[in-house]
Design a protein around this motif. Structure first.
Motif, PDB file in Angstrom:
ATOM      1  N   ALA A  94     -17.734  -2.502 -22.101  1.00 18.24           N
ATOM      2  CA  ALA A  94     -18.327  -2.136 -23.397  1.00 18.24           C
ATOM      3  C   ALA A  94     -19.100  -3.328 -23.948  1.00 18.24           C
ATOM      4  CB  ALA A  94     -17.236  -1.723 -24.395  1.00 18.24           C
ATOM      5  N   ASP A  95     -20.053  -3.035 -24.795  1.00 19.26           N
ATOM      6  CA  ASP A  95     -20.819  -4.085 -25.475  1.00 19.26           C
ATOM      7  C   ASP A  95     -21.490  -5.040 -24.495  1.00 19.26           C
ATOM      8  OD1 ASP A  95     -19.703  -2.988 -27.829  1.00 19.26           O
ATOM      9  OD2 ASP A  95     -17.961  -4.322 -27.661  1.00 19.26           O
ATOM     10  N   GLY A  96     -21.834  -4.547 -23.309  1.00 13.33           N
ATOM     11  CA  GLY A  96     -22.493  -5.391 -22.327  1.00 13.33           C
ATOM     12  C   GLY A  96     -21.582  -6.385 -21.645  1.00 13.33           C
ATOM     13  N   ARG A  97     -20.263  -6.209 -21.777  1.00 11.81           N
ATOM     14  CA  ARG A  97     -19.335  -7.126 -21.120  1.00 11.81           C
ATOM     15  C   ARG A  97     -18.125  -6.363 -20.604  1.00 11.81           C
ATOM     16  NH1 ARG A  97     -16.020 -10.672 -25.530  1.00 11.81           N
ATOM     17  NH2 ARG A  97     -14.738 -10.905 -23.654  1.00 11.81           N
ATOM     18  N   LYS A  98     -17.283  -7.057 -19.859  1.00 12.85           N
ATOM     19  CA  LYS A  98     -16.079  -6.461 -19.296  1.00 12.85           C
ATOM     20  C   LYS A  98     -14.854  -7.148 -19.909  1.00 12.85           C
ATOM     21  CE  LYS A  98     -13.639  -5.898 -14.876  1.00 12.85           C
ATOM     22  NZ  LYS A  98     -13.722  -6.122 -13.405  1.00 12.85           N
ATOM     23  N   TYR A  99     -13.991  -6.351 -20.523  1.00  9.02           N
ATOM     24  CA  TYR A  99     -12.758  -6.868 -21.119  1.00  9.02           C
ATOM     25  C   TYR A  99     -11.602  -6.622 -20.148  1.00  9.02           C
ATOM     26  CZ  TYR A  99     -15.464  -6.627 -25.486  1.00  9.02           C
ATOM     27  OH  TYR A  99     -16.425  -6.777 -26.461  1.00  9.02           O
ATOM     28  N   ALA A 100     -10.898  -7.666 -19.783  1.00  8.21           N
ATOM     29  CA  ALA A 100      -9.730  -7.543 -18.912  1.00  8.21           C
ATOM     30  C   ALA A 100      -8.490  -7.362 -19.794  1.00  8.21           C
ATOM     31  CB  ALA A 100      -9.583  -8.777 -18.031  1.00  8.21           C
ATOM     32  N   ILE A 101      -7.832  -6.231 -19.662  1.00 10.90           N
ATOM     33  CA  ILE A 101      -6.665  -5.909 -20.477  1.00 10.90           C
ATOM     34  C   ILE A 101      -5.407  -6.107 -19.649  1.00 10.90           C
ATOM     35  CG2 ILE A 101      -5.538  -4.131 -21.859  1.00 10.90           C
ATOM     36  CD1 ILE A 101      -8.300  -5.054 -22.934  1.00 10.90           C
ATOM     37  N   PRO A 102      -4.522  -6.998 -20.061  1.00 10.45           N
ATOM     38  CA  PRO A 102      -3.301  -7.224 -19.277  1.00 10.45           C
ATOM     39  C   PRO A 102      -2.304  -6.078 -19.427  1.00 10.45           C
ATOM     40  CG  PRO A 102      -3.233  -8.509 -21.295  1.00 10.45           C
ATOM     41  CD  PRO A 102      -4.588  -7.859 -21.260  1.00 10.45           C
ATOM     42  N   ALA A 103      -1.485  -5.904 -18.404  1.00 10.81           N
ATOM     43  CA  ALA A 103      -0.399  -4.928 -18.485  1.00 10.81           C
ATOM     44  C   ALA A 103       0.751  -5.519 -19.298  1.00 10.81           C
ATOM     45  CB  ALA A 103       0.083  -4.568 -17.084  1.00 10.81           C
ATOM     46  N   VAL A 104       1.559  -4.644 -19.872  1.00  7.11           N
ATOM     47  CA  VAL A 104       2.775  -5.068 -20.566  1.00  7.11           C
ATOM     48  C   VAL A 104       3.950  -4.755 -19.651  1.00  7.11           C
ATOM     49  CG1 VAL A 104       4.233  -4.759 -22.594  1.00  7.11           C
ATOM     50  CG2 VAL A 104       1.748  -4.594 -22.816  1.00  7.11           C
ATOM     51  N   PRO A 105       4.716  -5.764 -19.211  1.00 13.94           N
ATOM     52  CA  PRO A 105       5.855  -5.480 -18.336  1.00 13.94           C
ATOM     53  C   PRO A 105       6.823  -4.503 -19.000  1.00 13.94           C
ATOM     54  CG  PRO A 105       5.388  -7.828 -18.388  1.00 13.94           C
ATOM     55  CD  PRO A 105       4.550  -7.207 -19.472  1.00 13.94           C
ATOM     56  N   ALA A 106       7.235  -3.491 -18.252  1.00 17.69           N
ATOM     57  CA  ALA A 106       8.160  -2.490 -18.785  1.00 17.69           C
ATOM     58  C   ALA A 106       9.585  -3.011 -18.786  1.00 17.69           C
ATOM     59  CB  ALA A 106       8.073  -1.216 -17.951  1.00 17.69           C
ATOM     60  N   MET A 138       1.618   1.237 -24.998  1.00 14.14           N
ATOM     61  CA  MET A 138       2.157   2.596 -25.096  1.00 14.14           C
ATOM     62  C   MET A 138       2.495   3.146 -23.710  1.00 14.14           C
ATOM     63  SD  MET A 138       2.355   2.636 -28.247  1.00 14.14           S
ATOM     64  CE  MET A 138       3.224   4.209 -28.340  1.00 14.14           C
ATOM     65  N   GLY A 139       1.692   2.814 -22.708  1.00 15.79           N
ATOM     66  CA  GLY A 139       2.025   3.213 -21.346  1.00 15.79           C
ATOM     67  C   GLY A 139       3.302   2.557 -20.865  1.00 15.79           C
ATOM     68  N   ARG A 157       5.008  -2.252 -33.455  1.00 12.81           N
ATOM     69  CA  ARG A 157       4.362  -3.469 -33.957  1.00 12.81           C
ATOM     70  C   ARG A 157       5.066  -4.724 -33.448  1.00 12.81           C
ATOM     71  NH1 ARG A 157       4.469  -0.341 -38.891  1.00 12.81           N
ATOM     72  NH2 ARG A 157       2.407   0.553 -39.309  1.00 12.81           N
ATOM     73  N   ASP A 158       6.408  -4.687 -33.441  1.00 12.15           N
ATOM     74  CA  ASP A 158       7.173  -5.848 -32.973  1.00 12.15           C
ATOM     75  C   ASP A 158       6.943  -6.096 -31.484  1.00 12.15           C
ATOM     76  OD1 ASP A 158       8.170  -6.190 -35.511  1.00 12.15           O
ATOM     77  OD2 ASP A 158      10.119  -5.278 -35.093  1.00 12.15           O
ATOM     78  N   ARG A 159       6.913  -5.025 -30.702  1.00 14.16           N
ATOM     79  CA  ARG A 159       6.687  -5.177 -29.265  1.00 14.16           C
ATOM     80  C   ARG A 159       5.275  -5.699 -28.995  1.00 14.16           C
ATOM     81  NH1 ARG A 159       9.625  -2.352 -25.455  1.00 14.16           N
ATOM     82  NH2 ARG A 159       8.209  -3.397 -24.001  1.00 14.16           N
ATOM     83  N   PHE A 160       4.311  -5.240 -29.766  1.00 13.09           N
ATOM     84  CA  PHE A 160       2.939  -5.721 -29.609  1.00 13.09           C
ATOM     85  C   PHE A 160       2.863  -7.204 -29.937  1.00 13.09           C
ATOM     86  CE2 PHE A 160      -1.421  -6.576 -30.683  1.00 13.09           C
ATOM     87  CZ  PHE A 160      -2.165  -5.763 -29.833  1.00 13.09           C
ATOM     88  N   ALA A 191       5.278  -9.384 -29.806  1.00 14.53           N
ATOM     89  CA  ALA A 191       5.995 -10.157 -28.780  1.00 14.53           C
ATOM     90  C   ALA A 191       5.170 -10.285 -27.502  1.00 14.53           C
ATOM     91  CB  ALA A 191       7.333  -9.483 -28.476  1.00 14.53           C
ATOM     92  N   ALA A 192       4.416  -9.233 -27.171  1.00 17.85           N
ATOM     93  CA  ALA A 192       3.641  -9.242 -25.920  1.00 17.85           C
ATOM     94  C   ALA A 192       2.367 -10.055 -26.019  1.00 17.85           C
ATOM     95  CB  ALA A 192       3.321  -7.801 -25.508  1.00 17.85           C
ATOM     96  N   PHE A 193       1.725 -10.027 -27.213  1.00 15.04           N
ATOM     97  CA  PHE A 193       0.375 -10.584 -27.305  1.00 15.04           C
ATOM     98  C   PHE A 193       0.210 -11.677 -28.361  1.00 15.04           C
ATOM     99  CE2 PHE A 193      -0.203  -6.092 -25.890  1.00 15.04           C
ATOM    100  CZ  PHE A 193      -0.566  -6.384 -24.573  1.00 15.04           C
ATOM    101  N   GLY A 194       1.226 -11.870 -29.195  1.00 17.62           N
ATOM    102  CA  GLY A 194       1.176 -12.989 -30.139  1.00 17.62           C
ATOM    103  C   GLY A 194       0.369 -12.754 -31.383  1.00 17.62           C
ATOM    104  N   PHE A 195      -0.022 -11.505 -31.641  1.00 18.89           N
ATOM    105  CA  PHE A 195      -0.724 -11.197 -32.892  1.00 18.89           C
ATOM    106  C   PHE A 195      -0.443  -9.752 -33.263  1.00 18.89           C
ATOM    107  CE2 PHE A 195      -3.697 -10.018 -29.570  1.00 18.89           C
ATOM    108  CZ  PHE A 195      -4.363  -8.897 -30.031  1.00 18.89           C
ATOM    109  N   HIS A 196      -0.767  -9.370 -34.487  1.00 24.27           N
ATOM    110  CA  HIS A 196      -0.542  -8.007 -34.970  1.00 24.27           C
ATOM    111  C   HIS A 196      -1.806  -7.177 -34.773  1.00 24.27           C
ATOM    112  CE1 HIS A 196       3.358  -8.819 -36.747  1.00 24.27           C
ATOM    113  NE2 HIS A 196       2.865  -9.901 -37.310  1.00 24.27           N
ATOM    114  N   TYR A 197      -1.616  -5.906 -34.403  1.00 25.95           N
ATOM    115  CA  TYR A 197      -2.781  -5.041 -34.239  1.00 25.95           C
ATOM    116  C   TYR A 197      -3.189  -4.383 -35.551  1.00 25.95           C
ATOM    117  CZ  TYR A 197       0.443  -0.989 -34.101  1.00 25.95           C
ATOM    118  OH  TYR A 197       1.397  -0.041 -34.385  1.00 25.95           O
ATOM    119  N   ALA A 198      -2.288  -4.392 -36.540  1.00 24.16           N
ATOM    120  CA  ALA A 198      -2.621  -3.797 -37.844  1.00 24.16           C
ATOM    121  C   ALA A 198      -1.776  -4.453 -38.917  1.00 24.16           C
ATOM    122  CB  ALA A 198      -2.360  -2.289 -37.810  1.00 24.16           C
TER     123      ALA A 198
END
Length: 315
Positions: A233-245, A282-283, A303-306, A308-315
């Motif tokens: 998107a936006d002329g670039r490629k974003y690499a999205i990491p998996a979240v270990p289950a 979510m997956g 929100r807490d899991r997000f 813990a996984a990524f170090g910031f809040h999504y909302a």
């Protein structure tokens, strides 16, 4: 903002055979196959792509509207959706038909024999996106998820005519479409999401590259299972990491849970790196539970899991 989710609503009947198919199916006798399996373990799940996507979007606090066709046996599923706070206004019940059903038997080696009856889903083109456009809650976003061939083509055209941005989700409907069909979907859609195998089929049948697809939509999203996802998107490629289950129990519905996260992120104007990470989370939450709609985290837990996984809040 409401999202209109066009796709299947189905029952999944999952049975467990406490043996191995290979011990009962003789290779030199398959021309006269006649076998019966005792299945002491059985469960029935609410499923279907539209139902699964709506379920996860609702968990996140989104506003899903489901558009699907079901049979006369659908009332338990419809009551369940209403209890979740998901309107059934645009789910059409067709008398004298069954709701789509998958009957899956799994052996001890995790081999599966599946019979799928499309039932009312075969007539999903009877539902019209215009119905939702005239309702009390006009959707501002949509998704065309796996459904009947005619239904998917019909709804994609209607979203485009109504100027409503939508996601095209190829999924299990992949065998139904040729290159011309797929090119039409991409040209009409605002977003395209596929897994890595479906991406190769899409590119092969259309003759396009990743860059060609991405140039025609706002985002081209490709999932890679345990290896995360890529968003073009936006002329670039974003690499999205998996979240270990926490544990890997059942992958059924993980792609739908990912798409629920995508819809939420787009609905709320999140950037692509955040949207992709939320979808990935979510997956991961889904795969730790049997069935496509048995993960039940609260919004605070998400929100807490997000965090813990990524170090910031999504909302």
């Amino acid at each position: 903002m409401a999202s209109l989710i066009c796709g299947s609503v189905a029952y999944d009947t999952i049975m467990t055979f406490e043996g191995r198919f290979r011990e009962h199916i003789l290779p030199d006798q398959i021309h006269m196959l006649n076998v019966s399996f005792l299945v002491p373990g059985m469960r029935r799940e609410f499923g279907g792509c539209a139902g699964n996507i709506a379920y996860t979007l609702k968990l996140l606090g989104g506003d899903p509207l489901v558009m699907a066709t079901v049979g006369a046996d659908a009332e338990p599923y419809l009551q369940y959706l209403r209890q979740l706070g998901i309107p059934t206004t645009y789910i059409r019940t067709l008398p004298d038909t069954f709701t789509a059903q998958a009957m899956i038997t799994t052996d001890l080696d995790n081999n599966q024999i599946t019979a799928f009856h499309p039932g009312a889903m075969s007539q999903s083109q009877l539902s019209s996106v215009q119905e939702a456009m005239q309702g009390d809650t006009r959707p501002a976003l949509g998704i065309v998820a796996p459904d009947s061939r005619e239904g998917m083509l019909h709804h994609a055209r209607q979203f485009a005519e109504a100027d409503v941005p939508f996601i095209f989700d190829l999924g299990q409907a992949m065998p139904l479409f040729n290159g011309d069909d797929l090119r039409q979907f991409v040209e009409l859609a605002s977003y395209v999401t596929v897994n890595d195998y479906e991406a190769q089929v899409l590119l092969s049948r259309t003759g396009w590259s990743h860059e060609d697809v991405a140039a025609q939509v706002r985002a081209f999203i490709v999932t890679h299972g345990e290896h995360g996802a890529s968003i073009h998107a936006d002329g670039r490629k974003y690499a999205i990491p998996a979240v270990p289950a926490e544990r890997v129990v059942d992958p059924t519905g993980c792609g739908d849970a990912f798409r629920g996260g995508l819809l939420y992120g787009i609905e709320h104007g999140l950037d692509w790196e955040t949207t992709g990470r939320l979808a990935s989370l979510m997956g991961s939450l889904k795969i730790a539970h049997q069935g496509p709609q048995n993960h039940k985290p609260s919004r605070d837990e998400i929100r807490d899991r997000f965090q813990a996984a990524f170090g910031f809040h999504y909302a």
